[in-house]
Design an enzyme around this catalytic site. Structure first.
Site, PDB file in Angstrom:
ATOM      1  N   SER A 221       0.827  -1.203   0.000  1.00  0.00           N
ATOM      2  CA  SER A 221       0.000   0.000   0.000  1.00  0.00           C
ATOM      3  C   SER A 221       0.859   1.250   0.000  1.00  0.00           C
ATOM      4  O   SER A 221       1.935   1.280   0.601  1.00  0.00           O
ATOM      5  CB  SER A 221      -0.876   0.021   1.253  1.00  0.00           C
ATOM      6  OG  SER A 221      -1.789  -1.040   1.235  1.00  0.00           O
ATOM      7  N   LYS A 246      -9.204  -2.796  12.124  1.00  0.00           N
ATOM      8  CA  LYS A 246      -9.570  -1.450  11.670  1.00  0.00           C
ATOM      9  C   LYS A 246     -10.580  -1.532  10.520  1.00  0.00           C
ATOM     10  O   LYS A 246     -11.548  -0.770  10.475  1.00  0.00           O
ATOM     11  CB  LYS A 246      -8.311  -0.698  11.222  1.00  0.00           C
ATOM     12  CG  LYS A 246      -8.588   0.775  10.940  1.00  0.00           C
ATOM     13  CD  LYS A 246      -7.305   1.548  10.710  1.00  0.00           C
ATOM     14  CE  LYS A 246      -7.601   2.999  10.392  1.00  0.00           C
ATOM     15  NZ  LYS A 246      -6.404   3.814  10.265  1.00  0.00           N
ATOM     16  N   ASP A 247     -10.356  -2.477   9.593  1.00  0.00           N
ATOM     17  CA  ASP A 247     -11.305  -2.658   8.490  1.00  0.00           C
ATOM     18  C   ASP A 247     -12.671  -3.099   9.015  1.00  0.00           C
ATOM     19  O   ASP A 247     -13.707  -2.681   8.507  1.00  0.00           O
ATOM     20  CB  ASP A 247     -10.778  -3.695   7.492  1.00  0.00           C
ATOM     21  CG  ASP A 247      -9.762  -3.088   6.529  1.00  0.00           C
ATOM     22  OD1 ASP A 247      -9.615  -1.843   6.521  1.00  0.00           O
ATOM     23  OD2 ASP A 247      -9.108  -3.846   5.787  1.00  0.00           O
ATOM     24  N   GLU A 290     -29.142   7.088 -13.191  1.00  0.00           N
ATOM     25  CA  GLU A 290     -28.870   6.957 -11.768  1.00  0.00           C
ATOM     26  C   GLU A 290     -27.820   7.986 -11.357  1.00  0.00           C
ATOM     27  O   GLU A 290     -27.006   8.419 -12.176  1.00  0.00           O
ATOM     28  CB  GLU A 290     -28.356   5.544 -11.483  1.00  0.00           C
ATOM     29  CG  GLU A 290     -29.402   4.478 -11.735  1.00  0.00           C
ATOM     30  CD  GLU A 290     -30.404   4.398 -10.594  1.00  0.00           C
ATOM     31  OE1 GLU A 290     -31.367   5.172 -10.597  1.00  0.00           O
ATOM     32  OE2 GLU A 290     -30.210   3.561  -9.700  1.00  0.00           O
TER      33      GLU A 290
HETATM   34  C1  HEM Z   1     -21.142  -5.497  -9.602  1.00  0.00           C
HETATM   35  C2  HEM Z   1     -22.181  -5.966  -8.978  1.00  0.00           C
HETATM   36  C3  HEM Z   1     -23.619  -5.556  -9.328  1.00  0.00           C
HETATM   37  C4  HEM Z   1     -24.150  -4.307  -9.524  1.00  0.00           C
HETATM   38  C5  HEM Z   1     -23.433  -2.957  -9.426  1.00  0.00           C
HETATM   39  C6  HEM Z   1     -25.570  -4.492  -9.821  1.00  0.00           C
HETATM   40  C7  HEM Z   1     -26.479  -3.463 -10.062  1.00  0.00           C
HETATM   41  C8  HEM Z   1     -27.848  -3.614 -10.259  1.00  0.00           C
HETATM   42  C9  HEM Z   1     -28.803  -2.553 -10.342  1.00  0.00           C
HETATM   43  C10 HEM Z   1     -28.490  -1.058 -10.269  1.00  0.00           C
HETATM   44  C11 HEM Z   1     -30.049  -3.115 -10.493  1.00  0.00           C
HETATM   45  C12 HEM Z   1     -31.390  -2.379 -10.581  1.00  0.00           C
HETATM   46  C13 HEM Z   1     -32.077  -2.433  -9.240  1.00  0.00           C
HETATM   47  C14 HEM Z   1     -33.461  -1.852  -9.300  1.00  0.00           C
HETATM   48  O1  HEM Z   1     -33.575  -0.649  -9.556  1.00  0.00           O
HETATM   49  O2  HEM Z   1     -34.419  -2.608  -9.122  1.00  0.00           O
HETATM   50  C15 HEM Z   1     -29.873  -4.532 -10.553  1.00  0.00           C
HETATM   51  C16 HEM Z   1     -30.910  -5.441 -10.729  1.00  0.00           C
HETATM   52  C17 HEM Z   1     -30.744  -6.823 -10.771  1.00  0.00           C
HETATM   53  N1  HEM Z   1     -29.555  -7.520 -10.602  1.00  0.00           N
HETATM   54 FE1  HEM Z   1     -27.734  -6.695 -10.201  1.00  0.00          FE
HETATM   55  N2  HEM Z   1     -25.854  -5.836  -9.820  1.00  0.00           N
HETATM   56  C18 HEM Z   1     -24.681  -6.525  -9.531  1.00  0.00           C
HETATM   57  C19 HEM Z   1     -24.555  -7.896  -9.461  1.00  0.00           C
HETATM   58  C20 HEM Z   1     -25.535  -8.830  -9.778  1.00  0.00           C
HETATM   59  C21 HEM Z   1     -25.349 -10.272  -9.859  1.00  0.00           C
HETATM   60  C22 HEM Z   1     -24.037 -11.017  -9.649  1.00  0.00           C
HETATM   61  C23 HEM Z   1     -26.549 -10.821 -10.185  1.00  0.00           C
HETATM   62  C24 HEM Z   1     -26.771 -12.313 -10.383  1.00  0.00           C
HETATM   63  C25 HEM Z   1     -27.561 -12.784 -11.252  1.00  0.00           C
HETATM   64  C26 HEM Z   1     -27.535  -9.745 -10.295  1.00  0.00           C
HETATM   65  C27 HEM Z   1     -28.914  -9.893 -10.601  1.00  0.00           C
HETATM   66  C28 HEM Z   1     -29.824  -8.867 -10.714  1.00  0.00           C
HETATM   67  C29 HEM Z   1     -31.249  -9.059 -10.961  1.00  0.00           C
HETATM   68  C30 HEM Z   1     -31.962 -10.400 -11.150  1.00  0.00           C
HETATM   69  C31 HEM Z   1     -31.818  -7.765 -11.008  1.00  0.00           C
HETATM   70  C32 HEM Z   1     -33.316  -7.441 -11.296  1.00  0.00           C
HETATM   71  C33 HEM Z   1     -34.144  -7.342 -10.042  1.00  0.00           C
HETATM   72  C34 HEM Z   1     -34.286  -5.914  -9.563  1.00  0.00           C
HETATM   73  O3  HEM Z   1     -34.372  -5.012 -10.376  1.00  0.00           O
HETATM   74  O4  HEM Z   1     -34.287  -5.719  -8.353  1.00  0.00           O
HETATM   75  N3  HEM Z   1     -26.878  -8.546 -10.051  1.00  0.00           N
HETATM   76  N4  HEM Z   1     -28.522  -4.828 -10.397  1.00  0.00           N
END
Ligand code: HEM
Ligand code: FES
Lengths: 430, 189
Positions: A221, A246-247, A290
């Site tokens: 680091s 600390k973390d 967003e």
């Molecule tokens: C880097 C990690 C991740 C980020 C930044 C991310 C971000 C997001 C965001 C912004 C939404 C919209 C939420 C809403 O407004 O309803 C969303 C929805 C969703 N994500 Fe992710 N996600 C991540 C990882 C994952 C992973 C690994 C999965 C596995 C399948 C997943 C499955 C879903 C599903 C099924 C939805 C739709 C349901 C909903 O809208 O609540 N996400 N995600």
């Protein structure tokens, strides 16, 4: 990796049997227990491990959401509503995932600005920094596609506006947009592939994080003085138990902040229009991305045909359209950060010893906040001008101010070592 | 056989060494080239699957009954998933569209080039800026400064011929290919 030296020993015959075939225990011991860490890290050094934990939270909540989510234009919106009302703890998991995305960006943005302030991107950590920028890009792609999945009005129109950006590319633009959509508009094929990629990309991020940590452990680091470790005994302490505790304390604080939003203001970061099902025939009056995309959205919109920066870079409007210039500027605003280690000519890392750079650092930070503020409002009147000047400053800072200040500035005297900085001795005091 | 063995081992003279080098280089480069072309060919189907599928392309034409649209009224129909505006224009709108001189237009096009019959304007109702749906189809909608359509997203104004007049959109609202199969029916696509 150059971790701590491990004197790993175990009395367990099973552990020793495994260790002899796959030395994973001594590896983890060297990288996570003994790992020598500068002894003067402040709380800004918590945000890396916090980002890693939020990534795990996103993956766990995402995979469990996917168990009840249906990626089809006719069912997506209702399946999310079903998650909210009928699925056991569905509301909790969805609110964790929804707000988790915002927490992730808050943590990562602080982590990046920490790097900017303390010069953590400088040699020998250039690749570490560049991998970080790639992680940011992958996060943005993931969050953008995730936001499309609930298939609300903002999902649909955000996807339409952002994918349409690619139509600005000369000759092949329309073809690329059709390729992204799998049709002639954002529709079911688009939703399907976005779900596929939204599932994939977080695991790509995990891979990138591994490379990020590998590069980190090569040279350890950075620290608030920006002075390298000179004597491991004097300057460092083992990661465990000093920084694990600390973390952990920082994690507790973050979880309180996170839980506040999940339980008391779950829709604070969201937009009410996304609780209306997508309607391809009605555009909401004011489309906003967003919050974490707003500064970049402001840069995109700054490029109108009468913007002087556009007039200059397009040679009076002949080289490219304002739309294309905006798209290029938006991507360039992130990609230019990859060059930062070479743009900054100063050999001193930490802003603590760089009064002039420190001043401009804060101007830059405020500039980014202004961009975010402008990006969320309709582009009218004086806001257009503010957005355009802030866009100008963003690039002017990185491309002009950073190199020039690096050459002109006379830094303050540096401490001899990390240990000396703790006891107050400086080179000047010698 | 002994020759091959020799090549793999030590070359016997300087000449043979050079020969060996060029032969090996040739093999390496041709293997790499075949590999690169092969990989590119293998990757293509995985990209091409993202293009519009056969059934998506098959939905390519739409038939519309226009007998019920009174003068001054518009309807929106769906063609290839996109909204298509069909407007029964008033005589004033037609003369306004026809009287504009081309040098006032960011994307110059005469009204005659945009219609089959002047009283019917048929065009894709998707803003050419970033794809929002312009207002102006319904009675109370804002029609913008040129009496046609107005896109609320970033403020593009279209005239009574659907041509861009003001705002960030670069081109006119596109006219799809269509024909009148009889006086009351339009076939789009
Ligand atoms: C880097 C990690 C991740 C980020 C930044 C991310 C971000 C997001 C965001 C912004 C939404 C919209 C939420 C809403 O407004 O309803 C969303 C929805 C969703 N994500 Fe992710 N996600 C991540 C990882 C994952 C992973 C690994 C999965 C596995 C399948 C997943 C499955 C879903 C599903 C099924 C939805 C739709 C349901 C909903 O809208 O609540 N996400 N995600
Ligand atoms: S999409 Fe219509 S003005 Fe931007």
């Amino acid at each position: 990796m150059s971790g701590g030296t491990s004197n790993f020993q175990s009395n367990s015959r099973i552990v020793n049997w495994i260790e002899h075939r796959l030395p994973i225990f001594s590896f983890m011991d060297a990288q996570m227990n003994q790992y020598p860490t500068p002894k003067n890290l402040n709380y800004f050094w918590n945000f890396g491990s916090l980002a890693g934990i939020v990534l795990v939270i996103m993956i766990v909540s995402g995979i469990t959401l996917a168990m009840s989510y249906t990626p089809h234009t006719e069912y997506a919106f209702t399946s999310v509503e079903r998650i909210m009302r009928d699925v056991n703890s569905g509301w909790l998991i969805r609110y964790i995932h929804m707000n988790g995305a915002s927490i992730f960006f808050i943590v990562v943005y602080i982590h990046i600005f920490r790097g900017l302030y303390y010069g953590s991107y400088k040699a020998p950590r250039e690749i570490l920094w560049m991998i970080g920028i790639f992680i940011l890009l992958a996060m943005m792609a993931t969050a953008f596609m995730g936001y499309v999945l609930p298939w609300g009005q903002m999902s649909f129109w955000g996807a339409t506006v952002i994918t349409n950006l690619f139509s600005a590319i000369p000759l092949v633009g329309d073809y690329i947009v059709q390729l992204l959509w799998g049709g002639f508009v954002v529709d079911n094929p688009t939703l399907n592939r976005f779900f596929s990629l939204h599932y994939l990309l977080p695991f790509v991020i995990v891979g990138l994080v591994f490379l990020h940590l590998w590069a980190l452990h090569m040279h350890h680091s950075n620290n608030p003085t920006g002075v390298e470790i000179k004597d491991e005994k004097q300057d460092t302490i083992p990661f465990h138990p000093y920084y694990t505790i600390k973390d952990l304390y920082g994690l507790g604080l973050m979880m309180i902040f996170f839980a506040f939003f999940i339980f008391f203001a779950p829709n604070y970061f969201g937009h009410p229009d996304n609780y209306i099902m997508a309607d391809p025939l009605v555009t909401p009056p004011h489309i906003v991305p967003e919050w974490y995309f707003l500064p970049f959205y402001a840069i995109l919109r700054a490029f109108t045909s009468d913007y002087w920066v556009y007039q200059v870079i397009s040679l009076g409007g002949t080289l490219m359209s304002a739309k294309l210039a905006g798209v290029i500027a938006m991507f360039a605003s992130i990609l230019v950060l990859l060059l930062l280690p070479w743009l900054d000519r100063s050999r001193v890392r930490s802003s603590k010893y760089r009064p002039l750079y420190r001043f401009f650092f804060w101007v830059f930070a405020i500039d980014c906040v202004i961009l975010g503020w402008v990006g969320g409002l309709p582009p009218e009147g004086v806001l257009v001008t503010i957005g355009q000047w802030s866009t100008f400053w963003y690039f002017f800072h990185i491309i002009i101010i950073v190199p020039v200040v690096g050459v002109l500035e006379r830094p303050k005297p540096l401490p001899d070592s990390i240990a000396a900085s703790v006891t107050g001795a400086t080179q000047a005091a010698e | 056989m002994s020759e091959t063995a020799n090549h793999a081992g030590q070359p016997t003279s300087g000449g043979a060494e050079i020969d060996e080098q060029t032969r090996r280089d040739f093999l390496i480069w041709s293997t790499a080239a075949v590999g690169a072309v092969g990989t590119a060919i293998a990757v293509w189907p995985f990209i091409d699957q993202m293009n519009p599928a056969a059934d998506t392309l098959a939905l390519a034409s739409t038939e519309v009954d226009i007998s019920q649209i009174a003068v001054g009224q518009s309807i929106t129909v769906i063609w290839r998933g996109k909204p298509v505006f069909i407007r029964h224009r008033t005589p004033e709108e037609i003369s306004e569209a026809e009287s504009v001189s081309l040098d006032q237009l960011p994307d110059p096009q005469t009204d005659a080039d945009r219609v089959v019959k002047p009283e019917w304007l048929v065009m894709v109702g998707v803003c050419t800026h970033l794809g929002c749906i312009p207002l102006g189809q319904k009675q109370g909608d804002s029609k913008g400064e040129f009496g046609g359509w107005f896109c609320p997203c970033h403020g593009s104004h279209y005239d009574t011929s659907g041509r861009i007049r003001k705002g960030p959109a670069p081109t006119n609202l596109p006219v799809p290919s269509y024909e009148f199969t009889d006086d009351n029916t339009v076939l789009i696509g």
